[in-house]
Design an enzyme around this catalytic site. Structure first.
Site, PDB file in Angstrom:
ATOM      1  N   THR A   1      38.183  -2.579 -30.614  1.00 35.53           N
ATOM      2  CA  THR A   1      37.566  -1.137 -31.234  1.00 35.53           C
ATOM      3  C   THR A   1      38.753  -0.130 -30.489  1.00 35.53           C
ATOM      4  O   THR A   1      38.997   0.725 -31.073  1.00 35.53           O
ATOM      5  CB  THR A   1      36.363  -1.798 -30.499  1.00 35.53           C
TER       6      THR A   1
ATOM      7  N   ASP B   1      39.724  -7.833 -35.080  1.00 31.33           N
ATOM      8  CA  ASP B   1      38.981  -7.922 -34.247  1.00 31.33           C
ATOM      9  C   ASP B   1      38.613  -8.985 -33.837  1.00 31.33           C
ATOM     10  O   ASP B   1      38.795  -9.599 -34.077  1.00 31.33           O
ATOM     11  CB  ASP B   1      37.953  -7.418 -35.128  1.00 31.33           C
ATOM     12  N   SER B   2      38.009  -9.201 -32.128  1.00 35.96           N
ATOM     13  CA  SER B   2      38.137 -10.254 -31.492  1.00 35.96           C
ATOM     14  C   SER B   2      37.469 -11.117 -31.714  1.00 35.96           C
ATOM     15  O   SER B   2      37.465 -12.305 -31.077  1.00 35.96           O
ATOM     16  CB  SER B   2      38.372 -10.078 -30.403  1.00 35.96           C
TER      17      SER B   2
ATOM     18  N   THR C   1      36.446  -6.770 -26.934  1.00 31.43           N
ATOM     19  CA  THR C   1      36.191  -6.907 -25.751  1.00 31.43           C
ATOM     20  C   THR C   1      35.103  -8.282 -26.148  1.00 31.43           C
ATOM     21  O   THR C   1      35.251  -9.529 -24.970  1.00 31.43           O
ATOM     22  CB  THR C   1      35.178  -5.935 -25.127  1.00 31.43           C
ATOM     23  N   ASP C   2      34.137  -8.467 -26.797  1.00 28.29           N
ATOM     24  CA  ASP C   2      33.982  -9.274 -27.616  1.00 28.29           C
ATOM     25  C   ASP C   2      34.432 -11.061 -27.464  1.00 28.29           C
ATOM     26  O   ASP C   2      33.580 -11.920 -26.676  1.00 28.29           O
ATOM     27  CB  ASP C   2      33.497  -9.702 -29.021  1.00 28.29           C
TER      28      ASP C   2
HETATM   29  N1  ASP Z   1      34.281  -6.270 -32.174  1.00 28.01           N
HETATM   30  C1  ASP Z   1      35.557  -5.620 -31.273  1.00 28.01           C
HETATM   31  C2  ASP Z   1      36.109  -6.510 -30.741  1.00 28.01           C
HETATM   32  O1  ASP Z   1      36.233  -6.850 -30.475  1.00 28.01           O
HETATM   33  C3  ASP Z   1      34.719  -5.262 -30.381  1.00 28.01           C
HETATM   34  C4  ASP Z   1      35.597  -4.661 -29.117  1.00 28.01           C
HETATM   35  O2  ASP Z   1      36.560  -4.890 -29.441  1.00 28.01           O
HETATM   36  O3  ASP Z   1      34.721  -4.109 -28.234  1.00 28.01           O
HETATM   37  O4  ASP Z   1      37.845  -6.683 -31.396  1.00 28.01           O
END
Ligand code: ASP
Length: 367
Positions: free
Chosen positions: A32, A76-77, A108-109
Site C-alpha cells: 500500500t 501486493d505482499s 503490511t499483510d
Molecule cells: N495488501 C497490502 C500489502 O500487503 C496491504 C498493505 O500494504 O498494507 O501489500
C-alpha cells in the site's frame, strides 16, 4: 493486481559536509505504501517509485545517502513468495559492504513473514535491516507512510558513541514502535497500529525522541561476515485445530504428497485432543518423517508440552514445542530448517528437531 518492474534507481545525497553520512539502501517491494488510486477504476495500483521525492522532498534534507532500488516485481505482499525472500537476501548480501543499513518497504499483510524469513536467512547479520510500510498510500493526505519511512531511516542509521549501529538486527518499524521482526504479527488491518509483539518487548518507541530498549536489542557483534541461507523448503502445512475437526481433514493434510513439516496450531498452552484417532494420525506422520511443531493459537503466552495431559502425548510423539514463537516465524523456520537438511532418516530427524527447538535469531525464548 498489476505488477510493474521498476528500473529507477534514485540516489539522494547527505547534506552535512563535515560528517561522513551513513548510507542506506532502500529496497522497495510494493504494498500500500507506494500505491495510488487509479482514476478509472478507483483501485489501488503501484506508482512509479522513482518519483518518491515528489511525495517526500524532505529526503533531500536528511544527513545520509539513500539509494533506492526495487525488487524485480512490485507486488501486493499477499503475493509474497520464498523466491522474493531469496531475492531480498541476495540484494542485501551483494550490497552489504557498500551500505551501513537497509530499509525494506513492504506491504503490511505479509511483512511479519518476510521479517522472520530474513532474520533466519541473514546469518551473522551486524547491520540494521528495518522493514516498514503503510496502511494508507503515500499519496493520501493522512497517510502514515511518511512517518513510518522517515523514522525507519532514522533508526536504520542510528549509531552509538562507538559509531556502531544501535539496532543490528531485522526489525519491523510501524506506527511509533520498533519490533523484533521475527516476533512481530500484523494484528490490525484498519487502524494505524498494525503490528504487535506479544511475547517480546518493544525495541524502541518513537515520540519526540526515539527511546531504545537496549537490553532487548541484539548486541552488535564485531568481526562477523554475513552469510545468507537461501535453501527454503516450502513443503510444509498448517494444521489448525478446532473442536470437531474430522479425521478426514487431519488425514488429508498429513498425507499431502511431498509434505515434510507441519505447524500444528494448538489450543492454549499447546493442547490438542487426546482422541486415539488423532494421536495415531500424528504418530504415523512422525513415523513417516514429518517434522511437527506445536504453535499455540494464543498470540500471548507459550507452549508448555506436558503441562496438561492434553499435550503430554505430543512430546512423546516427537512434536517439537514452539515455545512462544509466532505462527509467522514458525512457518518460515520450518521452511528454513527443512531447506538446510534434505534427509529424513532417523539421524536427520534428530538434527531437524534439535534445530527447530533452538532459537535461531531470537524468535523464541526457551527456559
Ligand atoms: N495488501 C497490502 C500489502 O500487503 C496491504 C498493505 O500494504 O498494507 O501489500
Amino acid at each position: 493486481m498489476t505488477t510493474q518492474p521498476l528500473t529507477h534507481l534514485t540516489t539522494i545525497g547527505g547534506s552535512q559536509p563535515d560528517k561522513v553520512p551513513r548510507s542506506v539502501l532502500v529496497i522497495y517491494t510494493g504494498g500500500t505504501f507506494g500505491m495510488v488510486y487509479e482514476l478509472k477504476t478507483g483501485q489501488l495500483i503501484p506508482f512509479n517509485f522513482g518519483q518518491v521525492l515528489d511525495f517526500l522532498p524532505e529526503l533531500n534534507r536528511l544527513n545520509f545517502n539513500i539509494t533506492i532500488v526495487a525488487t524485480s516485481r512490485i507486488i501486493d505482499s499477499a503475493n509474497m513468495t520464498p523466491a522474493v525472500w531469496v531475492e531480498l537476501a541476495q540484494l542485501i548480501e551483494t550490497n552489504y559492504g557498500q551500505y551501513d543499513s537497509f530499509v525494506i518497504l513492504h506491504g503490511t499483510d505479509t511483512m511479519a513473514y518476510t521479517a522472520s524469513a530474513l532474520s533466519f536467512m541473514l546469518t551473522d547479520l551486524s547491520k540494521p535491516v528495518i522493514l516498514t510500510g503503510a496502511q494508507l498510500p503515500i499519496g493520501v493526505a493522512r497517510s502514515d507512510a511518511r512517518e513510518n519511512f522517515l523514522t525507519a531511516l532514522e533508526i536504520a542509521t542510528a549509531v552509538d558513541e562507538l559509531q556502531q549501529p544501535v539496532v543490528p538486527e531485522v526489525c519491523v518499524y510501524f506506527n511509533s514502535v520498533l519490533l523484533r521482526g521475527n516476533r512481530s504479527t500484523k494484528r490490525e488491518s484498519v487502524q494505524f497500529n498494525a503490528f504487535v509483539s506479544e511475547n517480546y518487548p518493544t525495541l524502541a518507541t518513537a515520540g519526540v525522541s526515539i527511546d531504545y530498549n537496549s537490553p532487548f536489542i541484539q548486541p552488535y557483534r564485531t568481526g562477523q561476515s554475513l552469510v545468507i541461507q537461501t535453501a527454503l523448503d516450502p513443503n510444509i502445512a498448517l494444521l489448525m485445530l478446532f473442536p470437531g475437526i474430522t479425521t478426514a481433514v487431519v488425514d488429508a493434510i498429513l498425507s499431502t504428497p511431498g509434505l515434510r513439516g507441519v505447524a500444528l496450531e494448538t489450543f492454549g498452552a499447546g493442547n490438542a485432543p487426546t482422541d486415539g484417532w488423532f494421536l495415531d494420525a500424528l504418530t504415523k506422520a512422525a513415523g513417516r518423517g514429518l517434522l511437527l511443531m506445536n504453535v499455540s493459537q494464543c498470540a500471548g503466552g507459550r507452549v508448555v508440552q506436558g503441562h496438561y495431559q492434553t499435550s503430554e502425548q505430543l512430546a512423546r510423539i516427537g512434536v517439537v514445542s514452539g515455545a512462544d514463537i509466532t505462527l509467522e516465524a514458525a512457518i518460515v523456520k520450518l521452511m528454513v530448517v527443512l531447506g538446510q537438511e534434505p534427509g529424513h532418516d532417523e539421524a536427520a530427524m534428530i538434527r531437524l528437531r534439535t534445530r527447530l527447538a533452538q532459537p535461531m535469531a531470537g524468535e523464541m525464548s526457551i527456559d
